[in-house]
Design an enzyme around this catalytic site. Structure first.
Site, PDB file in Angstrom:
ATOM      1  N   TYR A 128      33.314  12.235  42.423  1.00 24.77           N
ATOM      2  CA  TYR A 128      32.920  13.365  43.262  1.00 24.77           C
ATOM      3  C   TYR A 128      34.117  13.928  44.015  1.00 24.77           C
ATOM      4  CZ  TYR A 128      30.123  16.262  46.351  1.00 24.77           C
ATOM      5  OH  TYR A 128      29.586  17.335  47.007  1.00 24.77           O
TER       6      TYR A 128
ATOM      7  N   PHE B 187      37.902  45.037  38.779  1.00 19.42           N
ATOM      8  CA  PHE B 187      36.864  44.745  37.792  1.00 19.42           C
ATOM      9  C   PHE B 187      35.506  44.820  38.507  1.00 19.42           C
ATOM     10  CE2 PHE B 187      34.127  41.717  35.453  1.00 19.42           C
ATOM     11  CZ  PHE B 187      34.078  42.416  34.266  1.00 19.42           C
ATOM     12  N   ASP B 188      34.407  45.035  37.772  1.00 22.33           N
ATOM     13  CA  ASP B 188      33.151  45.343  38.475  1.00 22.33           C
ATOM     14  C   ASP B 188      32.618  44.210  39.351  1.00 22.33           C
ATOM     15  OD1 ASP B 188      32.279  43.946  36.275  1.00 22.33           O
ATOM     16  OD2 ASP B 188      31.235  45.626  35.339  1.00 22.33           O
TER      17      ASP B 188
ATOM     18  N   ASP C 282      44.423  39.545  40.720  1.00 22.06           N
ATOM     19  CA  ASP C 282      43.348  39.120  39.824  1.00 22.06           C
ATOM     20  C   ASP C 282      44.032  38.760  38.514  1.00 22.06           C
ATOM     21  OD1 ASP C 282      41.452  38.915  37.817  1.00 22.06           O
ATOM     22  OD2 ASP C 282      40.164  40.488  38.616  1.00 22.06           O
TER      23      ASP C 282
ATOM     24  N   ALA D  55      43.110  37.106  35.735  1.00 25.83           N
ATOM     25  CA  ALA D  55      42.311  36.723  34.564  1.00 25.83           C
ATOM     26  C   ALA D  55      43.143  36.744  33.270  1.00 25.83           C
ATOM     27  CB  ALA D  55      41.101  37.642  34.425  1.00 25.83           C
TER      28      ALA D  55
ATOM     29  N   LYS E 199      39.268  33.503  30.573  1.00 25.78           N
ATOM     30  CA  LYS E 199      40.158  34.345  29.771  1.00 25.78           C
ATOM     31  C   LYS E 199      41.430  33.559  29.452  1.00 25.78           C
ATOM     32  CE  LYS E 199      37.268  37.483  31.667  1.00 25.78           C
ATOM     33  NZ  LYS E 199      36.205  37.108  32.599  1.00 25.78           N
TER      34      LYS E 199
ATOM     35  N   HIS F 131      22.725  48.371  32.399  1.00 27.73           N
ATOM     36  CA  HIS F 131      23.118  48.169  30.995  1.00 27.73           C
ATOM     37  C   HIS F 131      22.704  46.801  30.459  1.00 27.73           C
ATOM     38  CE1 HIS F 131      26.472  46.942  33.582  1.00 27.73           C
ATOM     39  NE2 HIS F 131      26.812  46.066  32.655  1.00 27.73           N
TER      40      HIS F 131
HETATM   41  N1  F0G Z   1      38.340  39.914  36.789  1.00 32.90           N
HETATM   42  C1  F0G Z   1      38.504  40.476  35.582  1.00 32.90           C
HETATM   43  C2  F0G Z   1      39.711  41.321  35.324  1.00 32.90           C
HETATM   44  C3  F0G Z   1      37.558  40.273  34.574  1.00 32.90           C
HETATM   45  O1  F0G Z   1      37.722  40.844  33.386  1.00 32.90           O
HETATM   46  C4  F0G Z   1      36.424  39.455  34.844  1.00 32.90           C
HETATM   47  C5  F0G Z   1      35.400  39.220  33.828  1.00 32.90           C
HETATM   48  C6  F0G Z   1      36.302  38.891  36.125  1.00 32.90           C
HETATM   49  C7  F0G Z   1      37.281  39.140  37.070  1.00 32.90           C
HETATM   50  C8  F0G Z   1      35.114  38.035  36.507  1.00 32.90           C
HETATM   51  O2  F0G Z   1      35.238  36.779  35.962  1.00 32.90           O
HETATM   52  O3  F0G Z   1      33.239  36.581  34.450  1.00 32.90           O
HETATM   53  O4  F0G Z   1      34.571  34.574  35.154  1.00 32.90           O
HETATM   54  O5  F0G Z   1      33.130  35.722  36.785  1.00 32.90           O
HETATM   55  N2  F0G Z   1      35.298  39.880  32.755  1.00 32.90           N
HETATM   56  C9  F0G Z   1      34.391  39.648  31.652  1.00 32.90           C
HETATM   57  C10 F0G Z   1      34.539  40.758  30.638  1.00 32.90           C
HETATM   58  C11 F0G Z   1      32.980  39.415  32.038  1.00 32.90           C
HETATM   59  O6  F0G Z   1      33.752  40.777  29.662  1.00 32.90           O
HETATM   60  O7  F0G Z   1      35.440  41.590  30.757  1.00 32.90           O
HETATM   61  P1  F0G Z   1      33.964  35.874  35.558  1.00 32.90           P
END
Ligand code: F0G
Length: 458
Positions: free
Chosen positions: A72, A124-125, A215, A217, A258, A450
């Site tokens: 843990y 990112f969204d 960010d 990713a 990613k 969507h």
């Molecule tokens: N930042 C970026 C640039 C991303 O592309 C994503 C996720 C996230 C943050 C969020 O990360 O999914 O691990 O919580 N992108 C995916 C896509 C979902 O299909 O582009 P997460």
């Protein structure tokens, strides 16, 4: 014939995929309400919905998972991940999270106050939504070239420094808890930023006393774009380039799904010790104890190994080679895309392919449905289904600039013949594009429609 370096791996485990018959495809997409998100994965032949968590792990990663320490607190797995993080990204503190948006949630919970602004090139969204969920206002300040799909700028993810300075002056530094940037810029076509731009962003934020979070990713793909395109970096390793990138920042959020090539996981890294204390408290509340975050010990081990593998040069050459190959093959059919191809995905300009379908009838949706009907291929509409909304004042519909379909390539998952299959299927569709018809909603929720909307063909 366009070429890319052969896959730098061979296949040891296979997951069978099956091409359903044309009759089965018709029934499946109809049952899904013409929304590819609602299809069963088993009914898909080549799935390019996302590159997130869909990659193939290496035998080193699977072997590392067997050594996962599920204690843990204070597990060996945590310390192995800590070592990789110190070596590659170099921030002083970190916590694991269950995925990227959890890291964004914790950072926003700790730092964003109602009415605050958080600038970036493009959020990112999920980042956008996490800032808004705390009453903050995300702002996108990418260079104008990002909005011209045919512009060949090598670093279309760059932030506009003039816009950034004007923005900070306008809203006031006291209303900005931190600044961000997304590498590569997923919301803007998977486009990279130059090191010169990252340095200028850091200088700007720091000049105003603002902390700078990346960010990260797709940081490894961005590092390799810098190596290929930016003078002075050709002889540096992707790891050296990544380290330099992170050296300018004060922290990062990362979806490890990613560029750490794992199926689940995320990271929040930072240098500020007092913020780290608050991050840990929030993490314990939302995710788990600070040495495991929302993950199992074995997940931390897979991430520690994956962080290195995503920086290997032969892997990155193959990775970026795949998107340019697919893009070149589609161009043979006259298909237009966002140029140049992104690191993880290509973005087809469905508005260009289907000029006879008005935005209100969803040309991107029409193309993604046809890709499924034509060859059981799944992509992701990034157009009016995702973004069109009524103007709050006038009630008039506001449509996005572009109607896109994203084909995101999972890491180390599909081969060149899969890409040829995708190119030939979409190429064939483009030759009979005039026959395609639009769609209307049968059901659409108010938010994030969507994912669950249902459609009817027109
Ligand atoms: N930042 C970026 C640039 C991303 O592309 C994503 C996720 C996230 C943050 C969020 O990360 O999914 O691990 O919580 N992108 C995916 C896509 C979902 O299909 O582009 P997460």
């Amino acid at each position: 014939m366009p070429q890319y370096s052969p896959e730098p791996f061979r296949i040891k485990v296979v997951e069978p995929i099956r091409l359903p018959s044309s009759k089965e495809r018709k029934a499946a997409i109809e049952a899904a309400g013409y929304n590819p998100f609602s299809l069963k994965a088993q009914d898909i032949f080549v799935d390019l919905l996302t590159d997130s968590g869909t990659g193939a792990m290496s035998h080193h990663q699977w072997a590392a998972m067997m050594q996962g320490d599920e204690s843990y607190a204070g597990a060996r797995s945590y310390y192995r991940l800590a070592e990789a993080i110190t070596d590659i990204v170099g921030f002083r503190f970190f916590v694991p999270t269950h995925q990227g948006r959890a890291a964004e949630n914790i950072l926003s919970a700790v730092l964003v106050k109602p009415g605050n602004y958080v600038p970036s090139n493009m959020h990112f969204d999920t980042t956008d939504a996490n800032i808004r969920a705390r009453g903050g206002k995300p702002a996108n300040l990418v260079i104008d070239e990002a909005f011209d799909p045919q512009d060949q700028h090598p670093f279309k993810g760059n932030m506009d420094i003039v816009k950034l300075k004007a923005f900070i002056e306008r809203v006031g530094v006291e209303n900005i808890p931190f600044g961000m940037v997304t590498v590569t810029n997923n919301a803007g076509g998977g486009q990279p930023l130059s090191m010169e731009n990252i340095r200028a962003i850091a200088e700007t934020y720091h000049g105003y006393g603002l902390p700078f979070y990346i960010d990260a990713a797709r940081y490894a793909e961005n590092a390799y774009f810098i190596k290929l395109r930016e003078p002075g970096y050709a002889h540096k390793s992707p790891k050296e380039i990544a380290r330099e990138m992170f050296s300018y920042a004060d922290g990062m959020t990362m979806s490890a799904k990613k560029d750490a090539i794992v199926n689940i996981g995320g990271l929040l890294c930072l240098n500020d010790e007092s913020v780290f204390q608050r991050v840990k408290n929030e993490l314990i509340l939302r995710e788990g104890f600070p040495t495991y975050g929302g993950l199992a010990g074995r997940d931390l081990d897979a991430m520690a190994v994956g962080l290195y593998e995503a920086l290997e040069e032969d892997y990155l050459a193959y990775r970026l080679g795949q998107t340019s190959y697919l893009s070149a093959r589609l161009k043979e059919f006259g298909v237009q895309m966002i140029e140049p191809p992104g690191g993880h995905a290509i973005y087809i300009d469905a508005g260009h392919m289907l000029p006879h379908i008005p935005q209100a009838e969803f040309p991107g949706q029409a193309l993604s449905v046809e890709m499924y009907l034509g060859g059981a291929i799944r992509g992701c509409e990034i157009g009016s289904v995702m973004f069109a909304h009524p103007d709050p004042d006038s009630g008039q519909m506001v449509y996005p600039k572009l109607e896109l379909v994203r084909l995101a390539l999972p890491r180390r998952t599909y081969t060149q013949s899969h890409l040829d299959y995708v190119a030939d299927t979409i190429g064939e569709i483009s030759q009979r594009a005039k026959q395609l018809r639009g769609f209307k909603f049968n059901y659409a929720p108010e938010l994030l429609r969507h994912f669950t909307a249902r459609f009817e063909p027109l």
